[in-house]
Design a protein around this motif. Sequence first.
Motif, PDB file in Angstrom:
ATOM      1  N   UNK A  86       0.827  -1.211   0.000  1.00 34.31           N
ATOM      2  CA  UNK A  86       0.000   0.000   0.000  1.00 34.31           C
ATOM      3  C   UNK A  86       0.864   1.264   0.000  1.00 34.31           C
ATOM      4  N   UNK A  87       1.802   1.347   0.936  1.00 35.76           N
ATOM      5  CA  UNK A  87       2.600   2.569   1.052  1.00 35.76           C
ATOM      6  C   UNK A  87       3.544   2.738  -0.130  1.00 35.76           C
TER       7      UNK A  87
ATOM      8  N   UNK B 231      -2.129  -2.176  -7.598  1.00 36.84           N
ATOM      9  CA  UNK B 231      -1.267  -3.228  -7.073  1.00 36.84           C
ATOM     10  C   UNK B 231      -1.757  -4.576  -7.599  1.00 36.84           C
ATOM     11  N   UNK B 232      -0.833  -5.396  -8.068  1.00 35.76           N
ATOM     12  CA  UNK B 232      -1.161  -6.709  -8.623  1.00 35.76           C
ATOM     13  C   UNK B 232      -0.884  -7.776  -7.573  1.00 35.76           C
ATOM     14  N   UNK B 233      -1.860  -8.655  -7.344  1.00 35.01           N
ATOM     15  CA  UNK B 233      -1.713  -9.733  -6.373  1.00 35.01           C
ATOM     16  C   UNK B 233      -1.699 -11.079  -7.096  1.00 35.01           C
ATOM     17  N   UNK B 234      -0.678 -11.877  -6.814  1.00 32.87           N
ATOM     18  CA  UNK B 234      -0.604 -13.255  -7.309  1.00 32.87           C
ATOM     19  C   UNK B 234      -0.745 -14.184  -6.110  1.00 32.87           C
ATOM     20  N   UNK B 235      -1.962 -14.718  -5.912  1.00 32.66           N
ATOM     21  CA  UNK B 235      -2.170 -15.663  -4.826  1.00 32.66           C
ATOM     22  C   UNK B 235      -2.102 -17.092  -5.351  1.00 32.66           C
TER      23      UNK B 235
ATOM     24  N   UNK C  30       1.581 -17.709  -1.285  1.00 31.18           N
ATOM     25  CA  UNK C  30       1.148 -19.075  -1.581  1.00 31.18           C
ATOM     26  C   UNK C  30      -0.314 -19.332  -1.215  1.00 31.18           C
ATOM     27  N   UNK C  31      -0.879 -18.494  -0.338  1.00 34.19           N
ATOM     28  CA  UNK C  31      -2.243 -18.705   0.105  1.00 34.19           C
ATOM     29  C   UNK C  31      -3.261 -18.192  -0.922  1.00 34.19           C
ATOM     30  N   UNK C  32      -4.527 -18.546  -0.708  1.00 33.10           N
ATOM     31  CA  UNK C  32      -5.577 -18.189  -1.662  1.00 33.10           C
ATOM     32  C   UNK C  32      -6.008 -16.727  -1.547  1.00 33.10           C
ATOM     33  N   UNK C  33      -5.582 -16.044  -0.496  1.00 27.08           N
ATOM     34  CA  UNK C  33      -5.942 -14.645  -0.305  1.00 27.08           C
ATOM     35  C   UNK C  33      -5.075 -14.017   0.758  1.00 27.08           C
TER      36      UNK C  33
ATOM     37  N   UNK D  50      -7.621  -3.492   2.963  1.00 26.64           N
ATOM     38  CA  UNK D  50      -6.526  -2.688   2.403  1.00 26.64           C
ATOM     39  C   UNK D  50      -6.030  -3.291   1.093  1.00 26.64           C
ATOM     40  N   UNK D  51      -5.997  -4.619   1.002  1.00 24.65           N
ATOM     41  CA  UNK D  51      -5.586  -5.266  -0.245  1.00 24.65           C
ATOM     42  C   UNK D  51      -6.549  -4.900  -1.384  1.00 24.65           C
ATOM     43  N   UNK D  52      -7.830  -4.836  -1.062  1.00 31.73           N
ATOM     44  CA  UNK D  52      -8.816  -4.440  -2.085  1.00 31.73           C
ATOM     45  C   UNK D  52      -8.577  -3.005  -2.540  1.00 31.73           C
TER      46      UNK D  52
END
Length: 428
Positions: free
Chosen positions: A17-18, A216-220, A31-34, A207-209
């Motif tokens: 975020x920052x 920001x790109x998330x690879x779970x 590695x987790x789903x979220x 915050x991730x949302x």
Amino acid sequence: MQVLVLGSGVIGVTTAWYLSQAGHEVTVVDRQAGPALETSFANAAQISPGYSAPWAAPSIPVKAMKWLLMRHAPLIVRPRLDMAMVRWTLAMLRNCTHDRYALNKSRMVRLAEYSRDQLDLLRRDTDIAYDGRQQGTLQLFRTEKQLADVHKDVDVLKAAGVPCEVLDRAGCIAAEPGLAASDVDFVGGLRLPHDETGDCFLFTNALAKLAAERGVVFHHETEIHAITTTDGRATGALTSKGALTADLVVLALGSYSPMMAKPLGLDLPVYPVKGYSITARILDADRAPVSTVMDESYKVAITRLGDRIRVGGMAELSGYNNTLPALRRETLAHSVGSLFPGGGDLAGASYWSGLRPMTPDGTPVIGATKIPGLYLNTGHGTLGWTMSCGSARVLADMIDGRSPEIDAHDLSLNRYGAWAGAFAPGFK
């Protein structure tokens, strides 16, 4: 710059975020789903700058011997043929002096107070919701000895400008009316009116949302195999879904950070200290806590989260395992049941454990490493939620070449000196 953040717990997500707010292109891998599905999932829910203190205290060696004989012990040690555990334990014991306790606590309070201020700003800017309450915390003492010893913490808190007040039994009940139903002969407490509470899992996901909405790109569900380097510089990571490249890499994998750093020649002084929690539905609001009560005898935090009570605590040295022994649950239920009888549905409570990434001196390791392009934000122990926003903001400032708003020179790995291969490393 393109920055790759390894880990999507509360530390990884606040870091993302920052960094994103500072204008960087950020990718997060986990590695987790979220987000927040490991140590950040069901922690004790405290945001407690005033209660920030290292486990390495002068009284710990003697207390540890007594705790080994207690049924509801706050510290559990399961000896293993594990040199990392031996080294970490010896280094922790070396910090159990009055001078080092005061120094380490001052470092932790400095960062935690700053983090609470950053969280306040974030809350105002985003209206983020996470079952948060800003009603202070109460450290509850069951014995006169505990009450007499609190002056050491009060001295450090006052030196740092942290408001606090020592209460007698009646004062504790005035602050937490639910304690009136308890038959425990507690003698007093230390109230920290500026401390807060909140659900770390809800916060991290919210915050991730927000971060994803800002690019920001998330690879779970993506395993991280290794940090990759080019000409000695960290340039990305090899994952189960292929290689990811970046200009900088931030290691925020909690207890698993040492495993990822070791192939690069970095020996991190971080070891998993297991904690437990139960979460119960409130049955009687008048018998439930208003905010957080820290049961000093059992090192258990009892926190109000909306219509739930979260009870978390204990420290277990047992390596990397997440088993759920019945006795640990009994300890949590005993603490909350004795102080807030009838407040929550203990029989129907959910039960959880997590591995807290702890350093021997209690302070996290934040900043650059000897590997160009590789930064650390790990080792927060029991205070990841409390220190998350401040740690992330400090690191983002470092990466941008700005001086952090607080003194951060003693937060880096450099304070450990020659940790590698040493049983009792020097601390600066």
